[in-house]
Scaffold this motif. Structure first.
Motif, mmCIF file in Angstrom:
data_model
loop_
_atom_site.group_PDB
_atom_site.id
_atom_site.type_symbol
_atom_site.label_atom_id
_atom_site.label_comp_id
_atom_site.label_asym_id
_atom_site.label_seq_id
_atom_site.Cartn_x
_atom_site.Cartn_y
_atom_site.Cartn_z
ATOM 1 N N ALA A 96 27.187 18.500 -7.180
ATOM 2 C CA ALA A 96 27.579 20.031 -7.496
ATOM 3 C C ALA A 96 26.467 20.806 -8.174
ATOM 4 O O ALA A 96 25.977 20.268 -9.309
ATOM 5 C CB ALA A 96 28.675 19.665 -8.381
ATOM 6 N N ASP A 97 25.772 21.574 -7.362
ATOM 7 C CA ASP A 97 24.680 22.379 -7.943
ATOM 8 C C ASP A 97 25.064 23.746 -8.595
ATOM 9 O O ASP A 97 25.738 24.517 -7.788
ATOM 10 C CB ASP A 97 23.586 22.689 -6.693
ATOM 11 C CG ASP A 97 22.369 23.169 -7.177
ATOM 12 O OD1 ASP A 97 22.221 23.367 -8.297
ATOM 13 O OD2 ASP A 97 21.382 23.208 -6.374
ATOM 14 N N GLU A 98 25.175 23.669 -9.862
ATOM 15 C CA GLU A 98 25.530 24.831 -10.472
ATOM 16 C C GLU A 98 26.804 25.443 -10.003
ATOM 17 O O GLU A 98 27.202 26.635 -9.841
ATOM 18 C CB GLU A 98 24.352 26.040 -10.502
ATOM 19 C CG GLU A 98 22.986 25.603 -10.625
ATOM 20 C CD GLU A 98 22.683 25.926 -12.223
ATOM 21 O OE1 GLU A 98 23.748 26.314 -13.024
ATOM 22 O OE2 GLU A 98 21.738 25.588 -12.710
ATOM 23 N N LYS B 106 15.801 20.564 -10.273
ATOM 24 C CA LYS B 106 17.221 20.226 -9.993
ATOM 25 C C LYS B 106 17.742 20.177 -8.653
ATOM 26 O O LYS B 106 18.076 19.275 -8.034
ATOM 27 C CB LYS B 106 18.276 21.022 -10.947
ATOM 28 C CG LYS B 106 17.604 21.229 -12.350
ATOM 29 C CD LYS B 106 18.363 21.929 -13.149
ATOM 30 C CE LYS B 106 18.915 23.437 -12.958
ATOM 31 N NZ LYS B 106 17.685 24.172 -13.044
ATOM 32 N N SER B 107 17.772 21.283 -7.982
ATOM 33 C CA SER B 107 18.313 21.366 -6.729
ATOM 34 C C SER B 107 17.303 20.747 -5.536
ATOM 35 O O SER B 107 17.928 19.909 -4.714
ATOM 36 C CB SER B 107 18.194 22.979 -6.175
ATOM 37 O OG SER B 107 18.949 23.743 -6.938
ATOM 38 N N GLN B 108 16.143 20.571 -5.688
ATOM 39 C CA GLN B 108 15.334 19.778 -4.863
ATOM 40 C C GLN B 108 15.777 18.440 -5.079
ATOM 41 O O GLN B 108 15.895 17.379 -3.808
ATOM 42 C CB GLN B 108 13.911 20.019 -5.127
ATOM 43 C CG GLN B 108 13.328 21.433 -5.077
ATOM 44 C CD GLN B 108 13.757 22.263 -3.821
ATOM 45 O OE1 GLN B 108 13.913 21.666 -2.577
ATOM 46 N NE2 GLN B 108 14.382 23.392 -4.111
ATOM 47 N N PHE C 231 26.999 23.858 -2.576
ATOM 48 C CA PHE C 231 25.792 24.386 -2.953
ATOM 49 C C PHE C 231 25.917 25.638 -3.946
ATOM 50 O O PHE C 231 26.906 25.913 -4.479
ATOM 51 C CB PHE C 231 25.342 25.071 -1.823
ATOM 52 C CG PHE C 231 25.204 24.222 -0.656
ATOM 53 C CD1 PHE C 231 23.587 23.720 -0.424
ATOM 54 C CD2 PHE C 231 25.822 23.740 0.273
ATOM 55 C CE1 PHE C 231 23.360 22.822 0.237
ATOM 56 C CE2 PHE C 231 25.325 22.706 1.121
ATOM 57 C CZ PHE C 231 24.292 22.255 1.285
ATOM 58 N N GLN C 232 24.593 25.706 -4.253
ATOM 59 C CA GLN C 232 24.343 26.708 -5.842
ATOM 60 C C GLN C 232 25.089 27.988 -5.567
ATOM 61 O O GLN C 232 25.760 28.656 -6.477
ATOM 62 C CB GLN C 232 22.889 27.106 -5.904
ATOM 63 C CG GLN C 232 22.475 27.542 -7.272
ATOM 64 C CD GLN C 232 21.102 27.263 -7.684
ATOM 65 O OE1 GLN C 232 20.536 26.562 -7.012
ATOM 66 N NE2 GLN C 232 20.841 27.764 -8.791
ATOM 67 N N ASP C 233 25.099 28.741 -4.177
ATOM 68 C CA ASP C 233 25.745 29.985 -4.067
ATOM 69 C C ASP C 233 26.949 29.762 -3.185
ATOM 70 O O ASP C 233 27.048 29.409 -1.963
ATOM 71 C CB ASP C 233 24.862 30.940 -3.638
ATOM 72 C CG ASP C 233 25.471 32.160 -3.044
ATOM 73 O OD1 ASP C 233 26.453 32.500 -3.387
ATOM 74 O OD2 ASP C 233 24.725 32.928 -2.016
HETATM 75 MG MG LIG Z 1 18.561 25.183 -8.307
#
Ligand SMILES: [Mg+2]
Ligand SMILES: Nc1ncnc2c1ncn2[C@@H]1O[C@H](COP(=O)(O)OP(=O)(O)OP(=O)(O)O)[C@@H](O)[C@H]1O
Length: 320
Positions: free
Chosen positions: A176-178, A46-48, A94-96
């Motif tokens: 929108a990543d997580e 997913k993130s890639q 980003f995820q974080d």
């Molecule tokens: Mg990810």
């Protein structure tokens, strides 16, 4: 109208142990003002996919396929051209959240820096815009809170600030990543509502990435289910939930905890996660699939169908 069209995207990583096949022949489109969900378990790619859209993949990555944004291929663009599109046209959450905020800088300075860099806005004009976006993400008393540092906000408020940062330059598309993973369920729901408001008010398209089917349920028109970097099923979200047509999606939905389940058991999908060190030779889910037959191991199933699509050679009526 299609804003983003990902066409046959594959991503591989060269590592000392061999090639990692992270994303395999993925295609999807996002229209103006639409929300597309990308669902899959950890490591499914997913993130890639999101990073590749902005040209942010690691150096050892190799890509093939096309990512057309307004008809222009992002994968073929130079860094200079991409820089004109990053933040202004396509912004990423980003995820974080802490990784996109500098703990030693006030929120105001961080937002200002971003505005100056991308829009050349300074002084009063910048201040005005910053307060506008802080209001848009519903941070109470925004004017007085601008001088605070990231750690002075709760997790939910920090996520709102990160969303404000993404909104600063009025992007057409937000990745929108997580965006809600680290938050409790109530705050999760608030953030999802906020993203929905943004989509409606600004006509922004959103690619929503999550491993949590619960987050997707009320929020997206269309959902794409990934397994081992391959699209297993794509359908309108309602239809997907009401009538999943791929054994993997069925397994995932059974694994969502349900208060009405009287046996109280968690229904995890048995078996090992996929090995991405091998190129696909059959359906990547076959080793864990209750419906698999010999042919499933022999050929990579094609994604077929019109309004809804699935990559499975077994007829829907015959699935357990
Ligand atoms: Mg990810
Ligand atoms: N630079 C790299 N070199 C080698 N492999 C990589 C690299 N970056 C990512 N990968 C691999 O690519 C695969 C997909 O990773 P990705 O980050 O897209 O997963 P994800 O679906 O976002 O997972 P999560 O839900 O945990 O965030 C993983 O197997 C990961 O180990």
């Amino acid at each position: 109208m299609t804003l983003l069209s990902v066409e046959n995207l594959s991503i591989q990583f060269e590592t000392p142990d061999g090639l990692v096949h992270a994303v395999n022949d993925v295609s999807f489109q996002i229209g103006r003002g639409e929300t597309q969900a990308l669902v899959g378990e950890s490591g499914s790619g997913k993130s890639q996919i999101a990073l590749s859209i902005l040209g942010l993949l690691a150096k050892n990555a190799r890509t093939s396929g096309k990512i057309l944004y307004n008809g222009r291929d992002l994968l073929a663009m130079s860094t200079r051209e991409l820089n004109k599109i990053r933040a202004k046209e396509i912004a990423m959450i980003f995820q974080d959240p802490m990784s996109s905020l500098n703990p030693y800088m006030t929120i105001e300075r961080q937002l200002n820096e971003s505005l100056e860099l991308h829009e050349g806005l300074k002084g009063d004009a910048a201040r005005q815009r910053v307060i506008e976006v802080m209001d848009a993400v519903q941070i109470p008393d925004a004017k007085n809170r601008l001088r605070s540092y990231p750690h002075e906000f709760s997790g939910g408020m920090r996520q709102r600030i990160v969303i404000a940062m993404a909104l600063l330059c009025n992007p057409k598309l937000i990745l929108a990543d997580e965006p809600t993973t680290a938050l409790d369920v109530t705050v999760q729901a608030q953030i999802m509502r906020l993203l929905e408001d943004i989509r409606r008010d600004f006509d922004t398209s959103i690619l929503l990435i999550t491993h949590d089917l619960g987050v997707v349920a009320g929020a997206c028109e269309d959902t794409l289910v990934l397994y081992s970097g391959k699209v297993m099923e794509r359908a309108g979200t309602r239809a997907l939930f009401a009538e999943p047509q791929h054994p993997y999606t069925r397994g995932l939905l059974r694994a969502v905890p349900n208060i009405h389940d009287d046996d109280g058991e968690l229904h995890a999908i048995p078996g090992q996660p996929p090995n991405t060190m091998r190129a696909l030779t059959g359906c990547p889910f076959a080793p864990r699939c209750v419906d698999a037959v010999d042919a499933c191991f022999a050929t990579v199933p094609e994604l077929t169908g019109e309004t809804r699509q699935r990559a499975c050679i077994r007829p829907v009526e015959e699935l357990t």
